[in-house]
Design an enzyme around this catalytic site. Structure first.
Site, PDB file in Angstrom:
ATOM      1  N   ARG A 116       9.355   1.280  -7.036  1.00 47.54           N
ATOM      2  CA  ARG A 116       9.885   2.434  -6.305  1.00 47.54           C
ATOM      3  C   ARG A 116      11.239   2.896  -6.867  1.00 47.54           C
ATOM      4  O   ARG A 116      12.118   3.320  -6.130  1.00 47.54           O
ATOM      5  CB  ARG A 116      10.046   2.124  -4.810  1.00 47.54           C
ATOM      6  CG  ARG A 116       8.796   1.687  -4.099  1.00 47.54           C
ATOM      7  CD  ARG A 116       7.719   2.777  -4.047  1.00 47.54           C
ATOM      8  NE  ARG A 116       6.633   2.352  -3.200  1.00 47.54           N
ATOM      9  CZ  ARG A 116       5.617   1.598  -3.620  1.00 47.54           C
ATOM     10  NH1 ARG A 116       5.565   1.201  -4.878  1.00 47.54           N
ATOM     11  NH2 ARG A 116       4.653   1.243  -2.790  1.00 47.54           N
ATOM     12  N   SER A 134       5.569   5.093   4.530  1.00 49.82           N
ATOM     13  CA  SER A 134       6.267   3.808   4.562  1.00 49.82           C
ATOM     14  C   SER A 134       7.776   4.048   4.525  1.00 49.82           C
ATOM     15  O   SER A 134       8.291   4.607   3.558  1.00 49.82           O
ATOM     16  CB  SER A 134       5.845   2.942   3.367  1.00 49.82           C
ATOM     17  OG  SER A 134       4.468   2.647   3.438  1.00 49.82           O
ATOM     18  N   GLU A 160      12.948   3.058   1.920  1.00 50.48           N
ATOM     19  CA  GLU A 160      12.389   3.800   0.791  1.00 50.48           C
ATOM     20  C   GLU A 160      12.755   5.274   0.926  1.00 50.48           C
ATOM     21  O   GLU A 160      12.828   6.006  -0.050  1.00 50.48           O
ATOM     22  CB  GLU A 160      10.867   3.627   0.762  1.00 50.48           C
ATOM     23  CG  GLU A 160      10.181   4.290  -0.401  1.00 50.48           C
ATOM     24  CD  GLU A 160       8.691   3.976  -0.447  1.00 50.48           C
ATOM     25  OE1 GLU A 160       7.974   4.713  -1.152  1.00 50.48           O
ATOM     26  OE2 GLU A 160       8.247   3.016   0.201  1.00 50.48           O
TER      27      GLU A 160
END
Length: 335
Positions: free
Chosen positions: A163, A235, A330
């Site tokens: 990520r 998420s 995130e």
């Protein structure tokens, strides 16, 4: 072509459903447009957005928000095993995945049903089911906002990690991505190590890119809310990576805890940790945790960005206290 709007609502451009405004909103369709915008930007605060699926606005944005409407898909070349495809940064990510599967190109099917646009995939290095976008990105074409010139980044230049990329760190807010070049497979190399993808495919007649895509889409639809109905960013937290010794310690205490190998340690499931802290289905006024997936924080209606972040901080604190593990958002909070 450049489209410019003043005092523009960003509600259609963020999946969390934050009804905030940008002082200026510009949308571009060509590389030349971006060069012109860069030359006129001066010292104004700026933000480049895609589909807004990874953003949480804390309030109105007093600056220039830029959005790509470059929606071309072009085959640059191919050989016996691969095809090279140049995709405009404004192309919807899942539509590109669907297109690639329909063309018989393999590699991105595990990344089906991820919201957002192609340009953002190169920034966030989106990933799911054992696959990351960076596995297939060959080159990223961009415009330097400071130099007012076009530049290109090869895969190694992008420093892709879980990520992560240079576009989230050292080069954050310095470039506008215009195109992403992918190398996709003509000879399948399926990744079936996560979840029950193999079983779902075999139930549909065999392992194919189309069947993997169908299984991923159905799984994600069952776990994640529809942003049109309930605001979220998918998420909210990244899965933490810990030292092997820490993973062993936790595994001894919690034998059912899922663990996954990672390049720099052992990856834990943030959703599992959050669930074991009792957060699943909990809510506080206008913010809550989605009942079907503990990783997802949802806007129950009218929540502010600050309310969401305060709720997220409480989750982080409880995971730290119970497991001694730090989980990081995130989602990119925009002040």
């Amino acid at each position: 072509m450049i489209r410019h709007f003043a005092s523009y609502s960003l509600l259609p451009h963020n999946t969390f459903g934050m009804d905030v405004k940008a002082a200026h909103f510009v949308e571009f369709t060509e590389v030349g447009d971006v060069l012109r915008i860069a030359s006129e930007l001066g010292g104004m605060r700026h933000l480049v957005i895609g589909g807004g699926s990874n953003l949480l606005f804390m309030g109105d944005f007093d600056g220039v928000v830029m959005h790509s409407a470059i929606k071309t898909i072009e085959v640059l070349g191919e050989n016996e095993s691969s095809v090279f495809v140049r995709v405009g940064s404004g192309v919807n990510w899942d539509e590109f995945v669907a297109y690639s599967v329909a063309q018989g190109w393999q590699g991105l099917e595990n990344l089906s049903a991820i919201p957002g646009e192609v340009g953002a995939s190169a920034v966030q290095n989106v990933g799911a089911y054992g696959v990351e976008a960076g596995d297939f990105i060959v080159k990223v074409d961009a415009v330097s906002l400071k130099g007012c010139c076009t530049v290109s980044f090869l895969n190694d230049d992008c420093c892709y990690a879980y990520r992560d990329s240079i576009f989230k760190n050292d080069e954050k807010d310095k470039y506008v991505i215009t195109h992403v070049i992918f190398r996709l497979n003509k000879i399948p190399q399926y990744v079936l190590s996560y979840g029950n993808l193999k079983e779902q495919c075999e139930a549909k007649g065999g392992v194919t890119a189309a069947n993997i895509r169908d299984a991923v889409c159905k799984t994600r639809a069952a776990k994640l809310p529809d942003p049109a109905v309930m605001g979220s960013a998918g998420s909210f937290f990244m899965n933490p990576v810990v030292e092997p010794a820490k993973a062993d310690e936790l595994k001894a205490l919690y034998p059912s805890m899922p663990v996954y190998p990672a390049p720099n340690g052992v990856k834990l499931s943030a959703g599992w940790l959050i669930d074991r802290c009792g957060w699943k289905e909990r809510s506080d006024a206008r913010v809550g945790v989605y009942p079907h997936q503990a990783l997802v924080i949802v806007n129950l209606g009218g929540a502010t960005g600050r309310e969401v972040m305060d709720f997220a901080h409480r989750i982080q604190q409880s995971v730290q206290e119970k497991f001694g593990v730090s989980i990081s958002p995130e989602v990119n909070a925009i002040e």
